[in-house]
Design a protein around this motif. Structure first.
Motif, short mmCIF file in Angstrom:
data_model
loop_
_atom_site.label_atom_id
_atom_site.label_comp_id
_atom_site.label_asym_id
_atom_site.label_seq_id
_atom_site.Cartn_x
_atom_site.Cartn_y
_atom_site.Cartn_z
N THR A 42 47.30 43.75 44.24
CA THR A 42 46.95 42.59 45.08
C THR A 42 47.67 42.66 46.43
O THR A 42 47.08 42.36 47.47
CB THR A 42 47.30 41.29 44.34
OG1 THR A 42 46.49 41.20 43.17
CG2 THR A 42 47.06 40.07 45.22
N GLN A 75 41.78 37.72 44.30
CA GLN A 75 42.21 37.37 42.96
C GLN A 75 42.32 35.85 42.89
O GLN A 75 42.81 35.21 43.82
CB GLN A 75 43.57 38.00 42.68
CG GLN A 75 44.04 37.79 41.26
CD GLN A 75 45.16 38.75 40.87
OE1 GLN A 75 45.89 39.27 41.72
NE2 GLN A 75 45.29 38.99 39.58
N ASP A 133 39.23 41.87 44.08
CA ASP A 133 40.47 41.84 43.32
C ASP A 133 40.25 41.14 41.98
O ASP A 133 40.22 39.92 41.90
CB ASP A 133 41.57 41.15 44.14
CG ASP A 133 42.98 41.45 43.61
OD1 ASP A 133 43.08 42.05 42.51
OD2 ASP A 133 43.95 41.09 44.30
N GLU A 134 40.11 41.93 40.95
CA GLU A 134 39.92 41.44 39.57
C GLU A 134 38.80 40.42 39.44
O GLU A 134 39.04 39.27 39.02
CB GLU A 134 41.24 40.87 39.04
CG GLU A 134 42.36 41.89 39.15
CD GLU A 134 43.37 41.82 38.03
OE1 GLU A 134 43.06 41.21 36.98
OE2 GLU A 134 44.45 42.40 38.19
#
Ligand code: ADP
Ligand code: MG
Lengths: 290, 237
Positions: free
Chosen positions: B44, B86, B161-162
């Motif tokens: 991240t 994220q 991000d994820e």
């Protein structure tokens, strides 16, 4: 009954002024976590602009001119404060910086206008009173209430219903994410800072016929505005409005019923709200984090 | 093929601590690179640094040859980079429509195929929820909103991000379908993902991060073949 009505009207007039003053404070804090401690001094600039331009028996034109001049002066001061606070990163430094600017501005005003208590007259055509339920009430204060209503509607439409307002609310919620979408949030901050300061200075002119102008008024007004912001919830337009209305009423009722405890009541109201709702009555919603 | 993103010796962290300790990573135009690694290795941090949301201590970040290390996030965004962060970070007080409009209006200087209408066509669920506030959406809907917002930037490089984090399997599948549908758009991407099935399904190449550095880089097919190596790099099966 009628004296209560007068008190309620006084509270609404005070609430209108407090909303105009507290709005910028609240939005700036919501966006950049900066408490602008020069906000009271910006207000006082407006009050002294009125002292300079609105002489006894002056007409509406002089008053309007004072409002415009105060708006310009406030916007310039706000822009300067935004630039200064953006050049530093630590919140404490930023707060101290605004405190310093506020002290300097207040000192300059005292040098220019002396330590006398100045009273400012309402523009001649609206300087009289009207009868409301058997009580005479100043027309000017009714106009201030009207101004508050118009301002609340205008700000609501701008902030809650316009694309620019979306950006402002999003910046309060999650500034870094707004920037990542390609918005220059620095410019948004300067704009809000300047507009909020302009409103505070205009508030100084409009409050002139009610509160006058004198050294120390900046601190009193700053404190009241802070209470409004804390009660309403930081960064929230609706919160600033509700907080202003509540504090206006508490102050007016306190003055009418328990004059010696009026300022104590304001802080008691704040303490009460914080006990029940620590984030204020209508706080801004922040970003959703999973 | 030319590299759309080229990161060299990137160092970054928080308040003096070092998280990224010399990251080198390239992403060719139109290629999806999965960035894998255990929790806390700095994925991240890397994504935020590329986006300009975190200032690097040193190193180079080139987008299409243009040096953007240390540039403000809005400048990086205008250079063609968009992020699906994220935690999704939908703007809570704004409606779906307002969330999208911010991105659309900010992107008027970057004409391209993506419009709010097309985002709604890609994710009809968002159209149904257009009047709802960000904090009234389910996790999957928030993820769609974050993806739609990023697409409206008409990006050349997407930082994901994820995207599957915290979503139910059926919802992950839905999101995966949306992202797969984007494969033909020629958008390059860095995909941070813990769900290896999803990463392998979407990515052309795999990069593995350990302790703030890239320690492995290969094609997805290569990576999948050597299960023992994958296990030792990621600490998972
Ligand atoms: N805002 C922050 N402030 C301080 N340290 C942070 C912050 N964000 C992440 N870290 C630390 O940086 C390291 C890398 O975190 P992160 O980049 O989020 O890892 P990953 O995404 O790979 O799980 C971790 O040790 C984490 O605790
Ligand atoms: Mg992470």
């Amino acid at each position: 009954m009628a004296t209560h009505l007068v008190s309620v009207l006084n509270g609404l007039a005070m609430g209108s002024l407090l909303f105009a003053i507290a709005l910028g404070l609240s939005l700036v804090f919501g966006m950049m976590d900066v408490l602008n401690l020069a906000h009271g001094a910006v207000y006082l600039v407006g009050a002294y602009v009125a002292v300079a331009l609105v002489t006894d028996g002056a007409g509406v034109a002089a008053f309007v001119l004072a409002v415009l001049a105060a708006a310009v002066a406030g916007a310039l001061l706000g822009g300067l404060l935004a630039a200064l606070t953006r050049a530093t990163t630590h919140h404490l430094d930023q707060a101290l910086l605004t405190l310093g600017v506020g002290l300097v501005v207040a000192e300059v005003l005292t040098l220019a206008f002396g330590t006398d208590v100045h009273s400012i007259s309402a523009p001649a055509p609206v300087g009289g009173g009207v009868t409301v339920l058997g009580e005479t009430y100043p027309v000017y204060r009714l106009l201030v209430i009207g101004f508050g209503v118009v301002l609340a509607v205008a700000v609501y439409v701008l902030v809650e219903r316009s694309p620019l307002g979306s950006v402002i609310r999003a910046t309060v919620a999650d500034r870094a994410m707004v920037a990542a979408l390609g918005v220059n949030t620095g410019r948004v901050l300067v704009g809000v800072f300047a507009a909020g300061a302009a409103l505070a200075a205009v508030g100084g002119v409009l409050a002139g016929p009610i509160l006058g102008a004198q050294p120390g008024l900046d601190e009193k007004v700053l404190l009241l505005a802070l209470v409004v912001v804390v009660i309403g919830g930081l960064g929230s337009v609706r919160g600033a409005l509700l907080g202003a209305v509540v504090i206006g009423q508490v102050q007016a009722l306190g003055t009418a019923l328990l004059p010696e405890y009026a300022s104590f009541l304001v802080f008691a109201a704040m303490a009460l709200v914080l006990l029940v709702r620590p984030a204020g009555l209508l706080p801004a919603r922040t970003g959703v984090h999973a | 093929m030319t590299d759309l993103l080229s990161v060299r010796d990137l160092r970054a962290g928080y308040a003096g601590t070092t998280v990224l300790d010399g990251v080198d990573l390239t992403v060719p135009a139109g290629t999806v690179v999965a960035l894998l690694g255990r929790n806390g290795v700095g994925k991240t941090t890397f994504v935020h640094t590329v986006m300009g949301m975190l200032k690097p201590y040193s190193g180079s970040i080139r987008i299409d040859g243009r040096e953007l290390a240390g540039a403000a996030a809005h400048t990086v965004a205008r250079g063609g980079v968009a992020i699906v962060p994220q935690g999704r970070r939908a703007f809570a007080p704004l409606t779906v429509e307002e969330n999208l409009t911010i991105a659309a209006r900010a992107s008027r200087g970057r004409p391209g195929p993506w419009t709010t209408k097309r985002v709604y066509e890609l994710m009809p669920r968002l159209a149904e929820r257009r009047g709802n506030r960000g904090d009234q959406l389910s996790g999957g809907e928030q993820q769609m909103l974050a993806i739609g917002r990023a697409l409206l930037r008409n990006p050349r490089l997407l930082l994901l991000d994820e995207p599957s984090d915290g979503l139910a399997p059926a919802v992950v599948d839905l999101i995966a379908g949306v992202l797969e549908g984007l494969r033909g758009e020629g958008i390059a991407a860095v995909l941070v993902e813990q769900d290896l099935h999803l990463a392998f399904r979407l990515a052309d190449e795999v990069a593995v991060m350990q302790k703030g550095r890239i320690v492995h880089r290969s094609s997805t097919a290569d990576f999948r073949q050597d299960r023992r190596r994958a296990h030792s790099l990621l600490g998972v099966g």
